[in-house]
Design a protein around this motif. Structure first.
Motif, PDB file in Angstrom:
ATOM      1  N   LEU A 139      36.239  12.878  59.103  1.00  0.00           N
ATOM      2  CA  LEU A 139      37.303  13.820  59.480  1.00  0.00           C
ATOM      3  C   LEU A 139      38.420  13.839  58.445  1.00  0.00           C
ATOM      4  N   VAL A 140      38.786  12.665  57.938  1.00  0.00           N
ATOM      5  CA  VAL A 140      39.828  12.591  56.893  1.00  0.00           C
ATOM      6  C   VAL A 140      39.336  13.290  55.631  1.00  0.00           C
ATOM      7  N   PHE A 141      38.085  13.053  55.270  1.00  0.00           N
ATOM      8  CA  PHE A 141      37.514  13.731  54.096  1.00  0.00           C
ATOM      9  C   PHE A 141      37.563  15.251  54.270  1.00  0.00           C
ATOM     10  N   LEU A 142      37.093  15.725  55.415  1.00  0.00           N
ATOM     11  CA  LEU A 142      37.037  17.173  55.646  1.00  0.00           C
ATOM     12  C   LEU A 142      38.429  17.804  55.657  1.00  0.00           C
ATOM     13  N   GLU A 143      39.381  17.135  56.298  1.00  0.00           N
ATOM     14  CA  GLU A 143      40.713  17.740  56.418  1.00  0.00           C
ATOM     15  C   GLU A 143      41.518  17.689  55.124  1.00  0.00           C
ATOM     16  N   TYR A 144      41.421  16.571  54.382  1.00  0.00           N
ATOM     17  CA  TYR A 144      42.338  16.386  53.253  1.00  0.00           C
ATOM     18  C   TYR A 144      41.704  16.457  51.870  1.00  0.00           C
ATOM     19  N   TYR A 145      40.411  16.235  51.760  1.00  0.00           N
ATOM     20  CA  TYR A 145      39.810  16.108  50.433  1.00  0.00           C
ATOM     21  C   TYR A 145      38.698  17.121  50.148  1.00  0.00           C
ATOM     22  N   PHE A 146      38.156  17.694  51.192  1.00  0.00           N
ATOM     23  CA  PHE A 146      36.988  18.569  51.026  1.00  0.00           C
ATOM     24  C   PHE A 146      37.293  19.813  50.192  1.00  0.00           C
ATOM     25  N   GLU A 147      38.419  20.442  50.451  1.00  0.00           N
ATOM     26  CA  GLU A 147      38.769  21.697  49.752  1.00  0.00           C
ATOM     27  C   GLU A 147      38.751  21.513  48.229  1.00  0.00           C
ATOM     28  N   GLY A 173      32.594  13.546  67.023  1.00  0.00           N
ATOM     29  CA  GLY A 173      33.080  13.793  65.666  1.00  0.00           C
ATOM     30  C   GLY A 173      32.881  15.243  65.255  1.00  0.00           C
ATOM     31  N   HIS A 174      31.716  15.792  65.588  1.00  0.00           N
ATOM     32  CA  HIS A 174      31.429  17.208  65.283  1.00  0.00           C
ATOM     33  C   HIS A 174      32.457  18.122  65.954  1.00  0.00           C
ATOM     34  N   GLU A 175      32.722  17.826  67.204  1.00  0.00           N
ATOM     35  CA  GLU A 175      33.676  18.636  67.974  1.00  0.00           C
ATOM     36  C   GLU A 175      35.069  18.594  67.332  1.00  0.00           C
ATOM     37  N   ALA A 176      35.494  17.379  66.938  1.00  0.00           N
ATOM     38  CA  ALA A 176      36.805  17.221  66.300  1.00  0.00           C
ATOM     39  C   ALA A 176      36.840  17.928  64.943  1.00  0.00           C
ATOM     40  N   ALA A 177      35.722  17.878  64.206  1.00  0.00           N
ATOM     41  CA  ALA A 177      35.670  18.511  62.874  1.00  0.00           C
ATOM     42  C   ALA A 177      35.878  20.016  62.963  1.00  0.00           C
ATOM     43  N   LEU A 178      35.298  20.625  63.982  1.00  0.00           N
ATOM     44  CA  LEU A 178      35.403  22.077  64.112  1.00  0.00           C
ATOM     45  C   LEU A 178      36.791  22.527  64.587  1.00  0.00           C
ATOM     46  N   LYS A 179      37.620  21.561  64.978  1.00  0.00           N
ATOM     47  CA  LYS A 179      39.000  21.887  65.384  1.00  0.00           C
ATOM     48  C   LYS A 179      40.018  21.576  64.290  1.00  0.00           C
ATOM     49  N   LEU A 180      39.545  21.074  63.148  1.00  0.00           N
ATOM     50  CA  LEU A 180      40.471  20.738  62.057  1.00  0.00           C
ATOM     51  C   LEU A 180      41.112  22.003  61.488  1.00  0.00           C
ATOM     52  N   PRO A 181      42.328  21.869  60.943  1.00  0.00           N
ATOM     53  CA  PRO A 181      42.988  23.037  60.336  1.00  0.00           C
ATOM     54  C   PRO A 181      42.414  23.334  58.948  1.00  0.00           C
ATOM     55  N   LEU A 182      41.186  23.803  58.912  1.00  0.00           N
ATOM     56  CA  LEU A 182      40.500  24.059  57.634  1.00  0.00           C
ATOM     57  C   LEU A 182      40.720  25.499  57.180  1.00  0.00           C
ATOM     58  N   SER A 183      40.588  25.697  55.878  1.00  0.00           N
ATOM     59  CA  SER A 183      40.723  27.052  55.329  1.00  0.00           C
ATOM     60  C   SER A 183      39.495  27.877  55.706  1.00  0.00           C
ATOM     61  N   PRO A 184      39.613  29.205  55.695  1.00  0.00           N
ATOM     62  CA  PRO A 184      38.439  30.050  55.972  1.00  0.00           C
ATOM     63  C   PRO A 184      37.266  29.732  55.045  1.00  0.00           C
ATOM     64  N   THR A 185      37.566  29.402  53.780  1.00  0.00           N
ATOM     65  CA  THR A 185      36.507  29.072  52.807  1.00  0.00           C
ATOM     66  C   THR A 185      35.752  27.819  53.243  1.00  0.00           C
ATOM     67  N   SER A 186      36.509  26.795  53.632  1.00  0.00           N
ATOM     68  CA  SER A 186      35.874  25.540  54.067  1.00  0.00           C
ATOM     69  C   SER A 186      35.049  25.754  55.332  1.00  0.00           C
ATOM     70  N   LEU A 187      35.597  26.496  56.261  1.00  0.00           N
ATOM     71  CA  LEU A 187      34.869  26.772  57.508  1.00  0.00           C
ATOM     72  C   LEU A 187      33.574  27.529  57.236  1.00  0.00           C
TER      73      LEU A 187
END
Length: 196
Positions: A139-147, A173-187
């Motif tokens: 989750l930390v990777f996806l929210e802060y480092y993935f972009e 974890g999957h459920e929480a990941a899909l609720k992260l404040p991700l950019s449209p590109t990341s989503l």
């Protein structure tokens, strides 16, 4: 020393060790040693994800990358074998450094052993706390480092990494990941990875 004081003291010592990181990252207009910021993000994410986490799990989240810069990736062969060897050596190194600090703070051997067990990611998918730690890492990777990561690599590689990340996570974890404040590109990339 009461548990909460010990925990705060351990966090302080972990952060002091990480504050020597020569790599820095800017976040919301402030510059941080990279591993201090990462550790704080891990703690915050664990608090959000599992507010009843044990002290051992909270300690592990805070020291998961402790003094990581001391074993740089490029000191190993730049291939899959080198990468896996680097990861294994890092886990052992983090466990050793964490144990030294936890002993100084006055933690018992059972807690120190539990932190080492979690840092080495033992029994993933079988042990609930190891799984929670892995979910929080992802989750930390996806929210802060993935972009930033996704901008540096071809889409094919990104999709592959997302699929591997997803496989390591639990349904919670999957459920929480899909609720992260991700950019449209990341989503969009996550959607492609899940449909592939």
């Amino acid at each position: 020393m009461p548990t909460s004081e010990k925990l705060a003291e351990a966090f302080k010592k972990f952060d002091e060790a990480n504050s020597k990181d020569p790599n820095t990252e800017e976040y919301q207009g402030k510059k941080y040693p990279k591993e201090v910021l990462y550790a704080q993000r891990m703690t915050q994410k664990l608090d959000d994800f599992d507010s009843n986490a044990s002290d051992a799990l909270r300690l592990t989240a805070r020291c998961q990358h402790i003094r990581r810069w001391e074993i740089p990736r490029d000191s190993y062969e730049m291939n899959r074998v080198g990468y896996l060897k680097w990861r294994q050596d890092l886990k052992k190194f983090h466990a050793k450094v964490a144990a030294e600090i936890l002993e100084q703070v006055g933690y018992d051997q059972a807690t120190i052993d539990k932190v080492a067990f979690l840092l080495e990611k033992k029994q993933l998918k079988k042990n609930e706390e190891t799984q929670t730690l892995e979910d929080v890492i992802c989750l930390v990777f996806l929210e802060y480092y993935f972009e930033d990561f996704s901008e540096e690599h071809p889409e094919e590689k990104i999709i592959d990494i997302l699929q591997k990340t997803w496989r390591k996570m639990s349904p919670k974890g999957h459920e929480a990941a899909l609720k992260l404040p991700l950019s449209p590109t990341s989503l969009e990339l996550i959607k492609k990875a899940l449909e592939a």
